[in-house]
Design a protein around this motif. Structure first.
Motif, PDB file in Angstrom:
ATOM      1  N   LEU A 156      -5.744   2.291  -5.188  1.00 51.41           N
ATOM      2  CA  LEU A 156      -6.716   1.750  -3.900  1.00 51.41           C
ATOM      3  C   LEU A 156      -7.770   1.150  -4.407  1.00 51.41           C
ATOM      4  O   LEU A 156      -8.361   0.037  -3.754  1.00 51.41           O
ATOM      5  N   THR A 157      -8.504   1.209  -5.527  1.00 56.00           N
ATOM      6  CA  THR A 157      -9.569   0.589  -6.254  1.00 56.00           C
ATOM      7  C   THR A 157      -9.726  -0.826  -6.167  1.00 56.00           C
ATOM      8  O   THR A 157     -10.504  -1.543  -5.495  1.00 56.00           O
ATOM      9  N   PRO A 158      -8.420  -1.322  -6.644  1.00 56.01           N
ATOM     10  CA  PRO A 158      -8.630  -2.993  -6.571  1.00 56.01           C
ATOM     11  C   PRO A 158      -8.673  -3.520  -5.424  1.00 56.01           C
ATOM     12  O   PRO A 158      -8.867  -4.512  -4.936  1.00 56.01           O
ATOM     13  N   ILE A 159      -7.795  -2.612  -4.361  1.00 58.88           N
ATOM     14  CA  ILE A 159      -7.398  -3.057  -3.294  1.00 58.88           C
ATOM     15  C   ILE A 159      -8.655  -2.981  -2.373  1.00 58.88           C
ATOM     16  O   ILE A 159      -9.065  -4.304  -1.647  1.00 58.88           O
ATOM     17  N   MET A 160      -9.354  -2.084  -2.603  1.00 62.65           N
ATOM     18  CA  MET A 160     -10.786  -2.148  -1.830  1.00 62.65           C
ATOM     19  C   MET A 160     -11.468  -3.275  -2.229  1.00 62.65           C
ATOM     20  O   MET A 160     -12.433  -3.699  -1.283  1.00 62.65           O
ATOM     21  N   ALA A 161     -11.864  -3.577  -3.416  1.00 68.79           N
ATOM     22  CA  ALA A 161     -12.572  -4.672  -3.887  1.00 68.79           C
ATOM     23  C   ALA A 161     -12.258  -5.986  -3.326  1.00 68.79           C
ATOM     24  O   ALA A 161     -13.139  -6.830  -2.909  1.00 68.79           O
ATOM     25  N   PHE A 183      -6.271   4.715   3.223  1.00 64.55           N
ATOM     26  CA  PHE A 183      -6.929   3.309   3.189  1.00 64.55           C
ATOM     27  C   PHE A 183      -8.200   3.209   4.384  1.00 64.55           C
ATOM     28  O   PHE A 183      -9.126   2.985   3.956  1.00 64.55           O
ATOM     29  N   ILE A 184      -7.674   3.835   5.558  1.00 63.90           N
ATOM     30  CA  ILE A 184      -8.642   3.616   6.614  1.00 63.90           C
ATOM     31  C   ILE A 184     -10.039   4.370   6.299  1.00 63.90           C
ATOM     32  O   ILE A 184     -11.233   3.998   6.358  1.00 63.90           O
ATOM     33  N   ASP A 185      -9.704   5.635   5.682  1.00 62.24           N
ATOM     34  CA  ASP A 185     -10.839   6.805   5.325  1.00 62.24           C
ATOM     35  C   ASP A 185     -11.516   5.979   4.318  1.00 62.24           C
ATOM     36  O   ASP A 185     -12.896   6.132   4.283  1.00 62.24           O
ATOM     37  N   ARG A 186     -10.989   5.742   3.152  1.00 61.91           N
ATOM     38  CA  ARG A 186     -12.038   5.330   2.090  1.00 61.91           C
ATOM     39  C   ARG A 186     -12.506   4.251   1.974  1.00 61.91           C
ATOM     40  O   ARG A 186     -13.891   3.659   1.931  1.00 61.91           O
ATOM     41  N   VAL A 187     -11.636   2.990   2.719  1.00 64.07           N
ATOM     42  CA  VAL A 187     -12.302   1.660   2.734  1.00 64.07           C
ATOM     43  C   VAL A 187     -13.231   1.479   3.765  1.00 64.07           C
ATOM     44  O   VAL A 187     -14.440   1.041   3.664  1.00 64.07           O
ATOM     45  N   GLY A 188     -13.176   2.315   4.952  1.00 62.66           N
ATOM     46  CA  GLY A 188     -14.102   2.322   5.941  1.00 62.66           C
ATOM     47  C   GLY A 188     -15.293   3.173   5.639  1.00 62.66           C
ATOM     48  O   GLY A 188     -16.485   2.726   5.759  1.00 62.66           O
ATOM     49  N   PHE A 189     -15.206   4.291   4.808  1.00 59.54           N
ATOM     50  CA  PHE A 189     -16.335   4.977   4.325  1.00 59.54           C
ATOM     51  C   PHE A 189     -17.313   4.196   3.429  1.00 59.54           C
ATOM     52  O   PHE A 189     -18.375   4.289   3.507  1.00 59.54           O
ATOM     53  N   VAL A 190     -16.684   3.743   2.376  1.00 57.41           N
ATOM     54  CA  VAL A 190     -17.416   2.789   1.366  1.00 57.41           C
ATOM     55  C   VAL A 190     -18.102   1.703   2.197  1.00 57.41           C
ATOM     56  O   VAL A 190     -19.366   1.194   1.993  1.00 57.41           O
ATOM     57  N   SER A 191     -17.446   0.908   3.143  1.00 53.38           N
ATOM     58  CA  SER A 191     -18.153  -0.168   3.890  1.00 53.38           C
ATOM     59  C   SER A 191     -19.147   0.462   4.706  1.00 53.38           C
ATOM     60  O   SER A 191     -20.262  -0.149   4.290  1.00 53.38           O
ATOM     61  N   LYS A 192     -19.185   1.653   5.555  1.00 52.74           N
ATOM     62  CA  LYS A 192     -20.032   2.003   6.278  1.00 52.74           C
ATOM     63  C   LYS A 192     -21.340   2.435   5.422  1.00 52.74           C
ATOM     64  O   LYS A 192     -22.439   2.226   5.493  1.00 52.74           O
ATOM     65  N   SER A 193     -20.868   2.985   4.150  1.00 56.69           N
ATOM     66  CA  SER A 193     -22.126   3.375   3.205  1.00 56.69           C
ATOM     67  C   SER A 193     -22.905   2.468   2.430  1.00 56.69           C
ATOM     68  O   SER A 193     -24.010   2.492   1.858  1.00 56.69           O
ATOM     69  N   ASN A 194     -22.311   0.988   2.673  1.00 55.57           N
ATOM     70  CA  ASN A 194     -22.853  -0.094   1.898  1.00 55.57           C
ATOM     71  C   ASN A 194     -23.384  -1.099   3.089  1.00 55.57           C
ATOM     72  O   ASN A 194     -23.092  -2.135   3.154  1.00 55.57           O
ATOM     73  N   ASP A 195     -23.877  -0.475   4.337  1.00 56.98           N
ATOM     74  CA  ASP A 195     -24.431  -1.615   5.245  1.00 56.98           C
ATOM     75  C   ASP A 195     -23.397  -2.464   5.804  1.00 56.98           C
ATOM     76  O   ASP A 195     -23.641  -3.526   6.034  1.00 56.98           O
ATOM     77  N   GLY A 196     -22.113  -2.134   5.748  1.00 53.08           N
ATOM     78  CA  GLY A 196     -20.955  -2.680   6.793  1.00 53.08           C
ATOM     79  C   GLY A 196     -20.500  -3.992   5.926  1.00 53.08           C
ATOM     80  O   GLY A 196     -20.403  -5.028   6.283  1.00 53.08           O
ATOM     81  N   LEU A 197     -19.629  -3.454   4.895  1.00 54.74           N
ATOM     82  CA  LEU A 197     -19.016  -4.553   4.115  1.00 54.74           C
ATOM     83  C   LEU A 197     -17.814  -5.239   4.671  1.00 54.74           C
ATOM     84  O   LEU A 197     -17.469  -6.307   4.421  1.00 54.74           O
ATOM     85  N   LEU A 198     -17.374  -4.703   5.920  1.00 51.23           N
ATOM     86  CA  LEU A 198     -16.356  -5.313   6.507  1.00 51.23           C
ATOM     87  C   LEU A 198     -16.798  -5.922   8.076  1.00 51.23           C
ATOM     88  O   LEU A 198     -15.852  -6.546   8.605  1.00 51.23           O
ATOM     89  N   LEU A 210       0.818  -1.193  -0.011  1.00 50.78           N
ATOM     90  CA  LEU A 210       0.090  -0.021   0.003  1.00 50.78           C
ATOM     91  C   LEU A 210       0.758   1.254  -0.040  1.00 50.78           C
ATOM     92  O   LEU A 210       0.650   2.229  -0.710  1.00 50.78           O
ATOM     93  N   GLY A 211       1.887   1.226   0.782  1.00 52.91           N
ATOM     94  CA  GLY A 211       2.803   2.348   1.000  1.00 52.91           C
ATOM     95  C   GLY A 211       3.600   2.623  -0.222  1.00 52.91           C
ATOM     96  O   GLY A 211       4.064   1.855  -0.874  1.00 52.91           O
ATOM     97  N   GLY A 212       3.501   3.958  -0.774  1.00 52.97           N
ATOM     98  CA  GLY A 212       4.341   4.321  -1.947  1.00 52.97           C
ATOM     99  C   GLY A 212       3.627   4.411  -3.067  1.00 52.97           C
ATOM    100  O   GLY A 212       4.227   4.475  -4.193  1.00 52.97           O
ATOM    101  N   VAL A 213       2.396   3.882  -3.019  1.00 55.90           N
ATOM    102  CA  VAL A 213       1.608   3.714  -4.379  1.00 55.90           C
ATOM    103  C   VAL A 213       0.792   4.682  -4.468  1.00 55.90           C
ATOM    104  O   VAL A 213       0.337   5.677  -3.558  1.00 55.90           O
ATOM    105  N   ASN A 214       0.077   5.008  -5.726  1.00 53.77           N
ATOM    106  CA  ASN A 214      -0.882   6.117  -5.998  1.00 53.77           C
ATOM    107  C   ASN A 214      -2.032   5.980  -5.229  1.00 53.77           C
ATOM    108  O   ASN A 214      -3.077   5.553  -5.923  1.00 53.77           O
ATOM    109  N   ILE A 215      -2.241   6.721  -3.954  1.00 58.64           N
ATOM    110  CA  ILE A 215      -3.420   6.536  -3.325  1.00 58.64           C
ATOM    111  C   ILE A 215      -3.689   7.973  -2.769  1.00 58.64           C
ATOM    112  O   ILE A 215      -2.894   8.627  -2.083  1.00 58.64           O
TER     113      ILE A 215
END
Length: 192
Positions: free
Chosen positions: A67-72, A100-115, A39-44
């Motif tokens: 981050l898009t494919p990592i999120m999936a 990662f924390i902000d975006r993965v978490g936000f999308v998870s919460k907005s979709n009824d808890g994907l995590l 994750l570190g050093g890539v375009n995020i």
């Protein structure tokens, strides 16, 4: 069952990576599928707070970057645990880890808890101090996403500065081994 190990360090094979490898070895010794993701050093980019994910509810962030494919992969039903590793930068996580924390978490919460119900575990490296804030930031992410948190015999941290020094932190290495074993136990207890 798959476990993703996220390396938030910009050093792809530095001390954070070495710590994740210790955890990974414990997991693979019990036939758990694993994948280390750099994750570190890539375009995020960081979260823009646009709330498009709340409106669209399509399990995606409007920002399209590395981050898009990592999120999936995080949201994949086969992924049962996520281990986030970060070195300590000014008493906090790296910028990529925070994005990662902000975006993965936000999308998870907005979709009824994907995590929800996926296991979470923190792996933290510091040179001398500040790791408590890193450990907390990562575990706050797990907590708000309703993820059971795997722990060890001590806080999941190791001491190192230059690459290769982690191996000399005997207590830290043992802590990461125990963490790996505890993740395995949780995986099998929760996924019967």
């Amino acid at each position: 069952m798959k476990v993703l190990l996220i390396n938030g360090s910009p050093h792809s094979e530095g001390n954070t990576y070495d710590a994740l490898k210790v955890v990974q070895q414990e997991l693979t010794s019990k036939n758990v599928e694993t994948k280390i993701i750099q994750l570190g050093g890539v375009n995020i980019k960081g979260c823009q707070g646009c709330q498009t994910c709340w409106r669209n509810k399509n399990k995606q962030c409007v920002i399209q970057d590395d981050l898009t494919p990592i999120m999936a992969q995080c949201y994949d039903d086969e992924t049962k645990a996520i281990v986030i590793g970060s070195p300590t930068y000014f008493s906090n996580v790296t910028t990529e880890t925070k994005a990662f924390i902000d975006r993965v978490g936000f999308v998870s919460k907005s979709n009824d808890g994907l995590l929800k119900y996926k296991i979470g575990a923190a792996v933290v490296i510091d040179r001398r101090a500040g790791a408590n804030f890193v450990y907390s930031a990562i575990n706050f992410f797990f907590g708000i996403n309703e993820m059971p948190i795997a722990t060890s015999s001590y806080w999941n941290g190791g001491k190192a500065r230059k690459h290769g020094e982690l191996i000399h932190d005997v207590e830290g290495v043992q802590t990461f081994k125990t963490l790996g074993q505890n993740i395995v136990n949780l995986l099998f207890a929760l996924n019967k």
